[in-house]
Design a protein around this motif. Structure first.
Motif, PDB file in Angstrom:
ATOM      1  N   CYS A  42     -19.124  38.456  25.689  1.00 24.92           N
ATOM      2  CA  CYS A  42     -19.853  37.182  25.753  1.00 24.92           C
ATOM      3  C   CYS A  42     -19.016  36.084  25.109  1.00 24.92           C
ATOM      4  N   CYS A  45     -21.380  34.932  21.817  1.00 24.83           N
ATOM      5  CA  CYS A  45     -21.650  35.804  20.658  1.00 24.83           C
ATOM      6  C   CYS A  45     -20.621  36.918  20.485  1.00 24.83           C
ATOM      7  N   CYS A  82     -25.636  37.354  29.292  1.00 28.78           N
ATOM      8  CA  CYS A  82     -25.828  37.862  27.931  1.00 28.78           C
ATOM      9  C   CYS A  82     -27.318  38.011  27.627  1.00 28.78           C
ATOM     10  N   CYS A  85     -27.911  36.302  23.544  1.00 33.75           N
ATOM     11  CA  CYS A  85     -27.963  34.873  23.226  1.00 33.75           C
ATOM     12  C   CYS A  85     -29.254  34.263  23.808  1.00 33.75           C
TER      13      CYS A  85
END
Ligand SMILES: [Zn+2]
Length: 428
Positions: A42, A45, A82, A85
């Motif tokens: 990601c 993150c 993701c 997130c």
């Protein structure tokens, strides 16, 4: 039509499978590939993503040619979403064998870089049918500017040279290089001017551990270089290399030859004027390198001009001093005798050189202590001259740095026939 023989060869690109191969009407080979990797990281993150989310637009990347055919790899990069997130951003999977911004695979860019060694952008653009701007992009990705110190081997000799960028103007850039104990030359910087402050600022930016290793600074005869080196690298011995010295004393003698030729062309009877032709190289070469024919030509020329003969002899005597002096004291003593002979000769063609000698005699004398430094200075200066002629009008110091790095270091780093290595200072 007879059946064509077919072969199969490995693609040599990691983490892909080939979905389709086609040949366009123009004879280009297009290989459609897809990634076999099932995750990415990601971009926000940093966690591993495995939840697919469609694909990006297809990209067409030029790759190494096969049997003379241009090859393109077509890939639709995978996208992942993701789950961690907040707003579930997506990240595009990126594979190692191409750069995000590139139009080519890294393998093909490496080939372009090798083609650029000792060549011009215009030339390579035409040969490979890529654009000039695309090549600039390749240069920027593969040869970073400025130098990355951690990529350089240890060195003990630093060189400061220069090139005049435009004819007639005093528009000089300073070229700083390093020489390793094995004789490799690495470019450290091309500086926009040759003021002391500019040079000193660069020298001070050399990592301290590297500065401490430098024991010799080989410099052209220029106040800015010498004072900058004395200030920042006070522990190193400063040497004016014989190459730079020779440039100056030979220039003066060459000028006298031109002047004498002009005079003789007017004064000599028609029948003897041919004696002046084809004398440039016989006059410039070392006597031991002359063929019999060249010796005759030189002898005829010198026979017409006693002044030129005296200058020629004095020039060769000076060269011999640089070849054979055993120590600094011996070299300087012989130079002083040589100087007296110049004074008695009545010649003025060494005046400019003698002025430099008065100013830099001590550093010139250091050459006799560190005489091993010569070859690399001459080699670098030849490269500089060739580069300048080839890339006429190239005045951007960053570009000069890249091109010169490539000329000096290119084969060592990028040749496919050598062990694969990372780019010189680039970030790829
Ligand atoms: Zn995330």
């Amino acid at each position: 039509m007879a059946q064509q023989p077919f072969i199969s060869i490995p693609l040599d690109i990691p983490d892909v499978r080939v979905l389709k191969t086609e040949i366009t009407k123009a004879g280009e080979l297009i290989l459609t590939v897809e990634s076999t990797l099932t995750s990415t990281t990601c971009r926000r993150c940093g966690r591993t993503l495995t939840e697919g989310h469609g694909h990006d637009e297809a990209r067409l990347l030029r790759h190494l040619p096969i049997l003379g055919r241009p090859v393109y790899l077509r890939i639709k990069p995978k996208r992942f979403r993701c789950p961690f997130c907040d707003d579930h951003p997506t990240t595009t999977q990126h594979l190692d064998w191409y750069d995000l911004k590139a139009l080519h695979t890294k393998a093909y860019e490496r080939q372009l870089i090798v083609l650029l060694i000792n060549s011009t952008l215009t030339d390579v653009a035409a040969k490979e049918d890529v654009t000039y701007d695309a090549l600039l992009g390749v240069l920027d990705r593969w040869i970073g500017h400025p130098v990355r110190w951690e990529t350089l081997p240890a060195f003990t000799t630093l060189g400061i040279d220069e090139i005049a960028l435009t004819k007639g103007h005093r528009n000089f850039v300073a070229v700083v290089s390093a020489r390793t104990s094995t004789g490799e030359v690495h470019l450290l910087a091309v500086l926009p001017d040759r003021r002391k402050a500019t040079v000193a600022a660069f020298l001070a930016s050399i990592p301290l551990a590297r500065q401490a290793q430098i024991d010799t600074v080989c410099t052209d005869m220029w106040e800015g270089y010498v004072r900058a080196a004395q200030e920042v690298l006070a522990h190193a011995t400063l040497v004016v290399d014989r190459f730079h010295v020779a440039q100056h004393y030979r220039d003066g003698v060459d000028a006298l030859r031109k002047q004498e030729l002009r005079r003789l062309r007017e004064e000599l009877p028609e029948a003897q004027r041919d004696d002046l032709k084809h004398t440039l190289w016989p006059f410039r070469k070392r006597p031991e390198d002359l063929s019999e024919l060249e010796e005759e030509r030189l002898e005829r020329l010198l026979g017409h001009s006693p002044a030129l003969r005296r200058a020629y002899r004095l020039r060769e005597e000076l060269t011999r001093i640089f070849d054979t002096a055993r120590s600094k004291a011996d070299g300087l003593r012989r130079l002083a005798f040589w100087r007296q002979r110049v004074a008695r000769s009545g010649l003025t063609c060494f005046d400019a050189f003698l002025k430099l000698f008065d100013r830099w005699g001590d550093l010139i004398g250091n050459y006799f202590v560190h005489r091993q430094s010569s070859g690399f200075v001459e080699g670098l200066n030849t490269k500089l001259k060739v580069l300048k002629r080839r890339c006429y009008g190239l005045t951007h110091v960053g570009r000069l740095f890249q091109r010169l790095t490539l000329d000096l270091d290119g084969y060592r780093h990028f040749s496919p026939w050598r062990t694969a290595q990372a780019s010189v200072h680039g970030n790829s």
